[in-house]
Write a protein that holds these residues in place. Structure first.
Motif, short mmCIF file in Angstrom:
data_model
loop_
_atom_site.label_atom_id
_atom_site.label_comp_id
_atom_site.label_asym_id
_atom_site.label_seq_id
_atom_site.Cartn_x
_atom_site.Cartn_y
_atom_site.Cartn_z
N GLU A 1 19.39 14.34 -23.72
CA GLU A 1 18.03 14.77 -24.09
C GLU A 1 17.50 15.77 -23.07
OE1 GLU A 1 15.13 11.77 -24.82
OE2 GLU A 1 16.42 10.64 -26.18
N TRP A 2 17.71 15.44 -21.79
CA TRP A 2 17.29 16.35 -20.73
C TRP A 2 17.97 17.71 -20.90
CZ3 TRP A 2 20.71 18.56 -17.23
CH2 TRP A 2 20.11 19.34 -16.23
N ALA A 3 19.28 17.70 -21.15
CA ALA A 3 20.03 18.95 -21.30
C ALA A 3 19.55 19.74 -22.52
CB ALA A 3 21.52 18.65 -21.42
N MET A 4 19.24 19.04 -23.60
CA MET A 4 18.76 19.69 -24.82
C MET A 4 17.44 20.42 -24.55
SD MET A 4 18.34 17.94 -28.58
CE MET A 4 18.24 18.96 -30.06
N LYS B 1 15.96 27.88 -22.37
CA LYS B 1 16.82 29.02 -22.04
C LYS B 1 17.42 28.94 -20.64
CE LYS B 1 15.66 30.69 -26.05
NZ LYS B 1 16.61 30.56 -27.19
N LYS B 2 17.66 27.72 -20.15
CA LYS B 2 18.31 27.57 -18.86
C LYS B 2 19.82 27.79 -19.03
CE LYS B 2 14.65 26.48 -16.47
NZ LYS B 2 14.40 25.12 -16.00
N SER B 3 20.51 28.02 -17.91
CA SER B 3 21.95 28.21 -17.91
C SER B 3 22.57 27.29 -16.87
CB SER B 3 22.30 29.67 -17.57
OG SER B 3 22.03 29.94 -16.21
N PRO B 4 23.90 27.08 -16.92
CA PRO B 4 24.55 26.21 -15.93
C PRO B 4 24.27 26.62 -14.49
CG PRO B 4 26.04 26.66 -17.74
CD PRO B 4 24.84 27.54 -17.96
N ILE C 1 26.95 19.24 -14.46
CA ILE C 1 28.00 18.65 -15.28
C ILE C 1 27.46 18.28 -16.66
CG2 ILE C 1 29.50 16.62 -15.55
CD1 ILE C 1 29.78 16.61 -12.47
N VAL C 2 26.31 17.61 -16.69
CA VAL C 2 25.71 17.19 -17.97
C VAL C 2 25.35 18.39 -18.82
CG1 VAL C 2 23.70 16.08 -19.00
CG2 VAL C 2 24.89 14.98 -17.11
N PHE C 3 24.77 19.40 -18.20
CA PHE C 3 24.37 20.59 -18.96
C PHE C 3 25.59 21.28 -19.56
CE2 PHE C 3 22.80 24.97 -19.53
CZ PHE C 3 21.66 24.71 -20.28
N GLU C 4 26.68 21.34 -18.81
CA GLU C 4 27.91 21.95 -19.32
C GLU C 4 28.51 21.12 -20.45
OE1 GLU C 4 30.18 22.41 -15.73
OE2 GLU C 4 29.45 24.46 -15.40
N ILE C 5 28.43 19.79 -20.35
CA ILE C 5 28.89 18.92 -21.44
C ILE C 5 28.09 19.21 -22.71
CG2 ILE C 5 28.89 16.53 -22.30
CD1 ILE C 5 29.57 15.64 -19.43
N TYR C 6 26.77 19.28 -22.55
CA TYR C 6 25.90 19.55 -23.70
C TYR C 6 26.25 20.90 -24.33
CZ TYR C 6 21.88 20.71 -26.51
OH TYR C 6 21.09 21.11 -27.57
N LYS C 7 26.36 21.94 -23.53
CA LYS C 7 26.63 23.28 -24.06
C LYS C 7 27.99 23.33 -24.76
CE LYS C 7 24.59 26.66 -23.53
NZ LYS C 7 23.60 27.31 -24.42
#
Length: 264
Positions: free
Chosen positions: A218-221, A227-230, A239-245
């Motif tokens: 949810e946070w990553a979404m 419009k954030k990036s890794p 790590i979580v953001f990259e998993i989400y993307k």
């Protein structure tokens, strides 16, 4: 529109129930059919449908299911039937159907691919079953996917649990589904259970499969919507953001309309 940062379960509950009732009435159907898994999403969805006063058929479709899933599902159904006279239930054990299919297809191939294909087959057998009951009772198939699953990481089976007529909770984050579930007083055993799709016949959870919890996704979404990036994160957040993307990208084929070639 209700702002997500001012989430009010009671108001959301009323909005969804009113929408369900109006949609079903306009579609000239008698109500809804829902697959019950023993999880919070199906518990909340079936309770929302029950509040319409229209016919609700809860269907249990075990396929070599873990006993705990079956127990939680039955506990919820019994509670729902005591509260609402318009709720009925039926169990269709699809284990033998699944085994028949498994004997007819090659399984001496890549082990991981075969396991995933068979897991998706379970979901598609259930979808077929729900549409059978929908057809003979003049009902709509109500989906149980939440926003993170349906529009974030695509964590569902195409033409399986993704094959539905309408999606009552697909604009709710998983945390919001839990808030509605608490408001509706669904069984504590369901609220406390680790989310799992139960498609592999073992005890793996959704987090085991996804590599991150729903709170993290949810946070990553929300970060992705901003419009954030890794490069904006480090450590576990990165790590979580990259998993989400990654999941969002590879599952786009589930989340966008079926492509159609336009003749020139």
């Amino acid at each position: 529109m209700i702002k997500k940062n001012a989430f009010k379960a009671e108001e959301v509950n009323k909005q969804i129930v009113d929408w369900l009732r109006m949609y079903a009435q306009n579609a000239k159907v008698k109500g809804f059919v829902i697959g019950i898994s023993g999880g919070v999403d199906s518990a909340v969805t079936s309770t929302l449908c029950a509040q319409t006063g229209m016919k609700v058929l809860c269907v249990e479709m075990p396929i070599h299911q873990a006993k705990s899933h079956v127990t939680r599902g039955r506990e919820h159904i019994e509670q729902l039937k005591k509260q609402f006279s318009n709720v009925d239930s039926i169990e269709t054990d699809l284990s033998s159907t699944f085994e028949t299919f498994r004997k007819l297809v090659p399984i001496d191939l890549d082990h991981s691919k075969v396991n995933l294909a068979l897991a998706n087959t379970r979901a598609r057998l259930r979808m077929t079953t729900l549409y059978y009951f929908a057809g003979i009772h003049n009902l709509l198939v109500a989906g149980t996917g939440n926003k993170v699953e349906d529009f974030g990481v695509g964590f569902y089976t195409k033409y399986g649990d993704g094959g539905v007529d309408l999606s009552p909770i697909a604009d709710l984050l998983k945390s919001e589904v839990f808030l509605v579930g608490k408001y509706l007083a669904i069984p504590q055993s369901i609220l406390n259970a680790a989310p799992t799709d139960g498609l592999f016949g073992d005890d793996r959870t959704d987090e085991d499969q996804l590599g991150a919890s729903y709170d993290e996704l949810e946070w990553a979404m929300l970060q992705d919507e901003s419009k954030k990036s890794p490069a904006d994160f480090e450590g576990r957040q990165k790590i979580v953001f990259e998993i989400y993307k990654r999941l969002n990208l590879i599952n786009q084929h589930k989340m966008i309309p079926i492509p159609i070639y336009k003749i020139k």
